[in-house]
Design an enzyme around this catalytic site. Structure first.
Site, mmCIF file in Angstrom:
data_model
loop_
_atom_site.group_PDB
_atom_site.id
_atom_site.type_symbol
_atom_site.label_atom_id
_atom_site.label_comp_id
_atom_site.label_asym_id
_atom_site.label_seq_id
_atom_site.Cartn_x
_atom_site.Cartn_y
_atom_site.Cartn_z
ATOM 1 N N CYS A 186 66.813 69.692 7.184
ATOM 2 C CA CYS A 186 66.917 68.284 6.806
ATOM 3 C C CYS A 186 65.970 67.962 5.650
ATOM 4 C CB CYS A 186 66.606 67.336 7.955
ATOM 5 S SG CYS A 186 67.766 67.403 9.309
ATOM 6 N N HIS A 238 62.930 105.760 23.955
ATOM 7 C CA HIS A 238 63.050 105.067 25.240
ATOM 8 C C HIS A 238 64.277 104.151 25.275
ATOM 9 C CE1 HIS A 238 59.175 106.631 26.426
ATOM 10 N NE2 HIS A 238 58.704 106.261 25.241
ATOM 11 N N TRP A 278 70.673 69.192 8.737
ATOM 12 C CA TRP A 278 70.812 70.478 9.434
ATOM 13 C C TRP A 278 71.065 70.100 10.880
ATOM 14 C CZ3 TRP A 278 68.406 73.441 13.262
ATOM 15 C CH2 TRP A 278 68.624 74.830 13.208
ATOM 16 N N ARG A 298 65.911 74.044 1.704
ATOM 17 C CA ARG A 298 65.449 73.879 3.082
ATOM 18 C C ARG A 298 66.537 74.225 4.102
ATOM 19 N NH1 ARG A 298 60.892 70.398 3.245
ATOM 20 N NH2 ARG A 298 61.435 69.588 5.283
#
Ligand code: AGP
Length: 614
Positions: free
Chosen positions: A2, A510, A75, A27
């Site tokens: 935003c 692993h 956003w 942004r």
């Protein structure tokens, strides 16, 4: 995440707002909108899904005359990205338009209460609740708009930066903040608003950082007024913006990310300047020396950060443990804040954040402070919330980072951690003077070695063509190279959308070793360090399972050269400085793979540069 822009003055309001939104595109956002108040007081709101260029196209045949206006890039948090959910939002009577950055946590309760009073909502957003609440308070209490804003903000739980304009009043903008950034730019007879200073840097470098629980009242022909929620006037503290317009342009590069990768020799020079002194005999870090007693007394350091900054924190841990023998823990800020951390007054908490605005990191700082810890910030953006909230700190000084994928900020953060470890070692006497001089001397040479490493650019561009369509990648490293592996994997997934995992190389057996086949490339970071022989075995383990290997090795390496499919040779530097060099080829590799795939590297999907919500 935003972006807010506002303008009140005699300039072209629409153009200033649209250009400001473009500056804030970095942004991250999904929709954009604008509210204009015409000289006659008519309030026009235009908003669209998608880029600011869509908004411009939509506005082409609209009435754009205005004396004041606010604009926003959204956003999505509450409600899908859509024309309707884009900001600005109206009050139901159409009198107010509001843009908001942040989240209103109690929006559901407020919404239901307003519905009981007859309010109707046309969007799914938390923001519409706030604008309706302000208007409801104003009409039911017959009060002024400022009084209604104060009262509404008292009822709100959450984070916000807001800007409001009003039909019939082309001469006022009201803005407020809590935990979300907001900056007022003071021009000559004109006033600007921004989530940061980038939207208005060509007009003024005089700024006022609005603080939490403050309301900025911007009125034509009157000085800026700042009040708190109790209507007490507070001092207007004007500061100077510390960057230039040239830093916000691509400077001949195709993308900001590539520019920022290539800027690193100079950004690291800036970062080190004035901090390695007396012919590299000594490190000078005021943030540490001004609080000597805290660093002398401390018996544990906790690093809090998110994303790339967290990876820099992992390297900070190794540096501080190796050079200063102080135990260090590294926590995701988002986990730390809810983990009931045990903190004592002898702990130092280091908060790392490029933007200086990350909501989780800010919250972690508040908790650490409340528990009595001394909090040290490592940030890039001067005057942002994190440097203001911390007791002391160091700026990385790498200039504005526009590409969403962090590159130069990462190397800046690691450089500051190196300086910090040296400064603490100097204070506590954990390194001898010649040892300090040796590391400092090499650190001063790092910009030169980064420049050398960047010569791999063409080779990496060619190499990227072979791996563009790989669906998974493994990044492996040990010791100082393990956080580099994590960061390399994050870079690739962020901008190319290829699944990539970073792992400590020895941990591979692993579990992840099961994934290795001819379709699964491994990027192995294997400079000449004390774990070199160990990682050679890991390289062999990948090789013997048919996996292809891209290895980052020290110049002159012969052993891994014979095992790997491709080697990228980097200059030889002391072990604790290797991340500053080995991370460079990984940045370039992710950049070129993403470019080959036609991705928007500067604004990758779903990501925001400054994550100001939880
Ligand atoms: C980095 O490439 C990312 N975009 C992201 O992980 C970022 O580092 C994170 O959001 C933290 O941001 P900050 O440094 O501004 O706090």
């Amino acid at each position: 995440m935003c972006g807010i822009v506002g303008y009140l003055g005699d300039g072209n309001v629409y153009e200033i707002l649209i250009n400001g939104l473009k500056r804030l595109e970095y942004r991250g956002y999904d929709s954009a909108g604008i509210a204009l108040v015409s000289p006659e007081g008519k309030l026009n709101v235009y908003k669209t899904l998608g880029k600011v260029s869509n908004l411009e196209a939509y506005c082409r045949d609209k009435n754009l005359t205005a004396r004041a206006g606010i604009a926003h890039t959204r956003w999505a948090t509450h409600g899908e990205p859509s024309d309707c959910n884009a900001h600005p939002h109206y009050s139901e009577d159409g009198r107010l338009a509001l843009v908001h950055n942040g989240t209103i946590e109690n929006y559901q309760v407020l919404r239901e209460a307003l519905q009981q009073h007859g309010c109707h909502f046309s969007t799914q957003t938390d923001t519409e609740v706030l604008v309706q609440l302000i208007e409801y308070i104003r009409t039911s209490n017959s009060c002024t708009l400022i009084e209604a804003v104060r009262e509404a903000l008292k009822q709100v739980v959450g984070a916000y930066a807001v800007a409001i304009v009003e039909r019939g009043n082309p001469d006022t903008i009201i803005a407020a903040r809590k935990s979300s950034p907001l900056v007022v730019g003071i021009g000559d007879g004109e006033t600007f608003l921004g989530s940061d200073g980038t939207p208005f840097i060509e007009y003024t470098d005089k700024v006022v950082y609005v603080q939490d629980d403050e309301i900025a009242v911007i009125t034509r022909d009157q000085p800026l007024k700042i009040i708190n929620l109790d209507n007490e006037e507070t001092k207007v503290d004007v500061k100077k913006l510390e960057f230039s317009i040239a830093q916000l342009e691509k400077g001949g590069y195709d993308h900001f990310m590539l520019k920022e990768i290539f800027e690193q020799p100079s950004t690291l020079t800036d970062c080190i300047r004035g901090r390695v002194v007396d012919n590299a005999q000594r490190v000078l870090l005021n943030g540490v020396f001004d609080h000597k007693e805290k660093f002398m007394d401390c018996n544990r350091i906790i690093v809090v950060a998110c994303g790339t900054s967290w990876h820099a924190g992992l390297l900070g841990k190794q540096l501080i443990q190796d050079l200063c023998a102080i135990p260090v823990e590294v926590e995701y800020a988002s986990e730390f804040r809810y983990s009931h951390p045990v903190i004592t007054e002898r702990d130092i908490v280091i908060a790392v954040s490029q933007s200086g605005e990350t909501a989780d990191t800010l919250a972690a700082i508040q908790i650490a402070k409340a528990k009595g810890a001394f909090v040290y910030g490592i940030s890039n953006v001067v005057g942002a919330s994190i440097p203001r909230e911390t007791h002391s700190g160091t700026y990385i000084h790498v200039g504005p980072e526009i590409g969403v994928a962090s590159t130069k900020a990462f190397t800046g953060q690691v450089t500051v951690f190196t300086l910090l470890a040296l400064a603490i070692a100097q204070l506590r006497g954990t390194l001898t003077q010649p040892q300090i001089a040796e590391v400092s001397g090499h650190l001063q040479q790092i910009p030169h070695y980064v420049k050398e490493t960047l010569k791999l650019n063409d080779k990496i561009r060619q190499l990227s063509l072979i791996y563009t369509y790989a669906r998974n990648f493994l990044y492996l490293g040990r010791g100082y190279s393990y956080p580099v592996a994590l960061e390399g994997a994050l870079k690739l997934k962020e901008i190319s959308y290829i699944h990539a995992e970073g792992y400590p190389a020895a941990e591979m057996k692993h579990g992840p070793i099961a994934l290795i086949d001819s379709e699964m490339p491994s990027v192995i970071i294997a400079p000449h360090d004390h774990l070199y022989d160990k990682i050679v075995s890991n390289v062999q383990q990948v090789k013997s399972r048919g996996g292809s290997i891209i290895a980052i090795v020290t110049k002159g390496d012969t052993v891994i050269r014979d095992l790997a499919d491709h080697v990228l040779e980097v200059p030889d530097v002391p072990e604790c400085l290797t991340p500053l060099i080995t991370s460079i080829p990984l940045q370039l590799l992710s950049y070129y793979i993403a470019i080959n795939k036609g991705k928007d590297v500067d604004m990758p999907r779903n990501l925001a540069k400054s994550v100001t919500v939880e």
